[in-house]
Design an enzyme around this catalytic site. Structure first.
Site, mmCIF file in Angstrom:
data_model
loop_
_atom_site.group_PDB
_atom_site.id
_atom_site.type_symbol
_atom_site.label_atom_id
_atom_site.label_comp_id
_atom_site.label_asym_id
_atom_site.label_seq_id
_atom_site.Cartn_x
_atom_site.Cartn_y
_atom_site.Cartn_z
ATOM 1 N N TYR A 145 34.503 48.691 37.982
ATOM 2 C CA TYR A 145 35.537 47.896 38.645
ATOM 3 C C TYR A 145 35.055 46.462 38.735
ATOM 4 C CZ TYR A 145 38.627 46.101 42.312
ATOM 5 O OH TYR A 145 39.519 45.349 43.043
ATOM 6 N N ASP A 240 28.122 42.134 36.074
ATOM 7 C CA ASP A 240 28.859 42.030 37.334
ATOM 8 C C ASP A 240 27.961 42.590 38.434
ATOM 9 O OD1 ASP A 240 30.454 42.144 39.531
ATOM 10 O OD2 ASP A 240 32.147 43.140 38.545
ATOM 11 N N LYS A 268 30.344 39.913 47.823
ATOM 12 C CA LYS A 268 29.784 40.770 48.883
ATOM 13 C C LYS A 268 28.590 40.115 49.593
ATOM 14 C CE LYS A 268 32.342 44.611 47.218
ATOM 15 N NZ LYS A 268 32.689 45.061 45.909
HETATM 16 C C1 LIG Z 1 33.983 44.529 45.049
HETATM 17 C C2 LIG Z 1 33.775 44.258 43.588
HETATM 18 C C3 LIG Z 1 34.474 43.254 42.891
HETATM 19 C C4 LIG Z 1 35.606 42.516 43.521
HETATM 20 O O1 LIG Z 1 35.195 41.743 44.574
HETATM 21 P P1 LIG Z 1 36.305 41.294 45.698
HETATM 22 O O2 LIG Z 1 35.540 40.393 46.589
HETATM 23 O O3 LIG Z 1 36.768 42.566 46.324
HETATM 24 O O4 LIG Z 1 37.390 40.590 44.958
HETATM 25 C C5 LIG Z 1 34.118 42.983 41.595
HETATM 26 N N1 LIG Z 1 33.129 43.659 40.986
HETATM 27 C C6 LIG Z 1 32.445 44.635 41.604
HETATM 28 C C7 LIG Z 1 31.336 45.317 40.893
HETATM 29 C C8 LIG Z 1 32.760 44.982 42.924
HETATM 30 O O5 LIG Z 1 32.110 45.984 43.502
#
Ligand SMILES: *Cc1c(COP(=O)(O)O)cnc(C)c1O
Length: 432
Positions: A145, A240, A268
């Site tokens: 994701y 990511d 995060k």
């Molecule tokens: C949470 C998440 C996102 C998206 O971040 P948001 O701050 O919710 O937009 C993207 N990549 C990964 C791996 C994530 O866990």
């Protein structure tokens, strides 16, 4: 449900005013049923709902709260900063301080740009990759994701085709077709795709530690193959690290695996509980970004002084406290206690962990490494377990396919409590 009246009341009001009653879908308890708890406050490893019920929290707001809730130093910094003004729309010192801190911790980066969420970070990194390479195709992996940008809300197509299909209404088919989707943990498919399309691929984006569909741990060799394939094809490799960044090591998964990506994205933890995302890479790549280069990207609240200060305070505390050693020790203790607690139960389970990220899969055949191997029925086994734990004051994410997090605020006593409650809940729900 008289005992749940405040949460129920709030949810009824919320559902009238906000789609589904929530501002991010999984909060609605859709996968587990029931009424979500409205959280009034946090205290270290605990959260307290609007009815005053306390929960030992293993969700940590989905990852940001590596120090736990309301770390006194972070709160103090936020209060002091806010008193000086919450946003200026002009540069501020805190942006420079946090940028330098991030670069010092994550050696693959020479420059970093701050945004306000992880989604914005991945969206901007993809635009940069396309702008820098002059190519349109991107590759993602099924089960990873990357936030809710159009070109990343894409699922694998049918049959042998790798061209993606929209995984959300509102994403144009033509747009999704520019995203090629591969399975995780499959070197042969990745090699075949690069043999066929390599010169048209702008970037491969991957969660090096996929933690959004369970914890789908990858072999280092697989990531090394992606590093080699992208380099040979003139494509970029994007890690990511929105979850893994600053959590699994100071330098994230890149440090853990010893692999250097071309671009990395963060979210995060980097905001210390306030909305911050970031993306970065070499100076040469980042020079494509406006105002230096032609790839446009901007944000009214980007580099917000209060959020920058919260992020900086969090990273400083992590360094000072040698957090990664402590979190690994606590993670190992949790692993030992959970495995011992579940040794005798009849329900199938497996435990996977990287440092302070852990996941319990309730499926046969061990922990999977790709989304294709996830047991779609595990969700049914998870539902009663989730509610039993919640009732007993343990808060875990409301889905069988979400990981859990430890923070520096969790104590060995919290871990024993969790292991014991988990065993009782698994036994209670297996019998039903
Ligand atoms: C949470 C998440 C996102 C998206 O971040 P948001 O701050 O919710 O937009 C993207 N990549 C990964 C791996 C994530 O866990």
């Amino acid at each position: 449900m008289t005992t749940d009246s405040t949460n129920t009341e709030l949810f009824e009001r919320a559902r009238k005013a906000i789609p589904g009653g929530v501002n991010s879908p999984v909060r609605a308890f859709g996968a587990v049923g029931g009424v979500p708890k409205f959280i009034a406050r946090g205290e270290g490893a605990y959260i307290v709902d609007e009815e005053g019920k306390r929960y030992l929290d293993f969700m940590g707001s989905w990852g940001p709260l590596i120090l736990g809730h309301c770390h006194p130093e972070v709160i103090e910094v936020v209060q002091n900063k806010a008193a000086l003004g919450t946003t200026f729309g002009a540069p501020c010192r805190a942006e420079v301080d946090l940028a330098e801190m991030v670069l010092s911790m994550y050696p693959a980066l020479e420059q970093v740009r701050f945004v306000s969420s992880g989604s914005e970070a991945t969206m901007s990194a993809i635009r940069l990759a396309r702008g820098a390479t002059g190519r349109d195709l991107i590759v993602k992996f099924s089960g990873c994701y990357h936030g809710h940008a159009d070109h990343l809300l894409v699922a694998a197509g049918s049959g042998l085709a790798t061209a993606g299909q929209p995984s959300s209404a509102g994403v144009p088919k033509d747009f999704a077709a520019l995203t090629l989707v591969l399975p995780l943990d499959d070197e042969e498919k990745a090699k075949a795709l690069f043999a066929a399309e390599g010169k048209r691929i702008a970037a491969v984006i991957i969660e090096p530690i996929p933690a959004n569909n369970g914890l789908l741990l990858q072999h280092k060799e697989f990531l090394l193959t992606l590093r080699r394939l992208t380099r040979e094809a003139g494509a970029l490799l994007i890690f990511d690290e929105v979850i893994s960044g600053f959590r699994v090591a100071p330098g994230g998964a890149a440090e853990l695996f010893g692999i250097t990506p071309d671009l990395a994205t963060f979210g995060k933890i980097i905001g210390g509980g306030l909305p911050v995302g970031a993306y970065g890479g070499s100076r040469q790549l980042m020079a494509h970004i406006a105002p230096e280069g032609p790839v446009y990207q901007a944000g009214t609240l980007s580099g917000n002084p209060v959020a920058m200060a919260a992020g900086l305070a969090t990273l400083r505390i992590l360094q000072r406290e040698k957090a990664w050693t402590k979190l690994e020790e606590m993670g190992a203790l949790l692993e030992k206690e959970v495995k011992a607690a579940l040794a005798g139960v009849t329900t199938p389970w497996d435990f996977t962990r990287v440092g302070s990220i852990f996941w319990l899969s309730f499926q046969k055949g061990g922990a999977p490494r790709s989304a294709e191997k996830l047991d779609q029925n595990a969700g049914e086994r998870f539902k009663p377990l989730f509610h039993t734990l919640l009732e007993r004051g343990i808060y875990i994410p409301p889905s069988a396919y979400e990981v859990m997090f430890l923070s520096l605020a969790h104590t060995p006593q919290d871990i024993s409590t969790f292991a014991g409650e988990l065993r009782d809940a698994v036994n209670a729900t297996a019998a039903a």
